[in-house]
Design an enzyme around this catalytic site. Sequence first.
Site, PDB file in Angstrom:
ATOM      1  N   PRO A 150       0.772  -1.243   0.000  1.00 55.54           N
ATOM      2  CA  PRO A 150       0.000   0.000   0.000  1.00 55.54           C
ATOM      3  C   PRO A 150       0.809   1.302   0.000  1.00 55.54           C
ATOM      4  O   PRO A 150       0.804   2.067   0.969  1.00 55.54           O
ATOM      5  CB  PRO A 150      -0.828  -0.124   1.279  1.00 55.54           C
ATOM      6  CG  PRO A 150       0.054  -0.901   2.199  1.00 55.54           C
ATOM      7  CD  PRO A 150       0.774  -1.891   1.322  1.00 55.54           C
ATOM      8  N   CYS A 151       1.465   1.586  -1.112  1.00 51.31           N
ATOM      9  CA  CYS A 151       2.202   2.842  -1.207  1.00 51.31           C
ATOM     10  C   CYS A 151       1.256   4.046  -1.198  1.00 51.31           C
ATOM     11  O   CYS A 151       1.686   5.183  -0.951  1.00 51.31           O
ATOM     12  CB  CYS A 151       3.082   2.858  -2.460  1.00 51.31           C
ATOM     13  SG  CYS A 151       2.199   2.548  -4.004  1.00 51.31           S
TER      14      CYS A 151
END
Length: 321
Positions: free
Chosen positions: A123-124
Amino acid sequence: MRTEYPFRFGTIEMEYEDNVLNRLRCTPEIKEITSEMISNRSKVSDDIYYQIEEFLNGERREFQIKYKLKGTDFQIKVWTALLNIPYGETRTYKQVAEAIGNPNAGRAVGMANNMNPIMIIVPCHRVIGSTGNLVGYAGGLDMKKALLATEQGSIKNFYRKVIIMQHRMKEFTMAETAVNALLERAKAGRISTIGADGYPYTVAVHFVMINGNVYFHGLGRGEKLDNIQNNNKVCFEVDEYTRLMADGLKSPCDADAEYESVVIRGKAVILDNFDLKKKVLTEIIRKFAPHLENLAMPDARIKGTAVVQITPNSVTGKYHK
């Protein structure tokens, strides 16, 4: 194998080999899907796509996808740190740099974040600027904003949209805060699965709550695991008996119990993601044996332990006092 899927924000590009995802990128560009791309699709790629759609709809918080991160040691350290950002929360680039033990590497963290090969799953999108601004995102800022809104909205509305209190007597319905408090402090619950013979099978398990999901662990094989694989619809119950209300009664038949009870109906899945299993087992140790928290868990034991996730469809709470 390389293929692409159109989705609400543009196009999903994925590459996988031997059922392991190596690359997943999202682009705002709406690409023409060729016959070659369609022919490269499989049950593996379809499952990845459907899980992403469930995530975007707020119906999924954890992924059951095998993947492999390929990059420099620094990049992998950053991407691993991203996996530790809880659902519905954000971190700044500086905070991520501090988390990997390199507090002055904020800019390098940003570059590694931009090179994340497996978007959404790693989850950047949960990394933001120091002032709270969204900064950049390979899938476009509209997508990043939507992802964060979906996660944060899912957290805020968990009890309003999923936990619907439906009881015969409204005065016995537990408040949302009471439901949450019981699930957090309780150490054991009962998991009910449906056996191959059609009868329910119920056993007690120790559990933890993470981001609204129930997790428990056990041996790598057994009847409840077989049942879950055949029918993933389950019921999970937690109750807490407080006291017997018998003061001043003339007959034992008039005695009553003071208690709280929560019933969760949902779908169970047996986790195969090593990092997620390790995270859950770490939380279980922290809750039940905090004095052992600093001891290492052998990888072989983690792999051999069954960890089950229950995603609630409904949660009901009842009390009697």
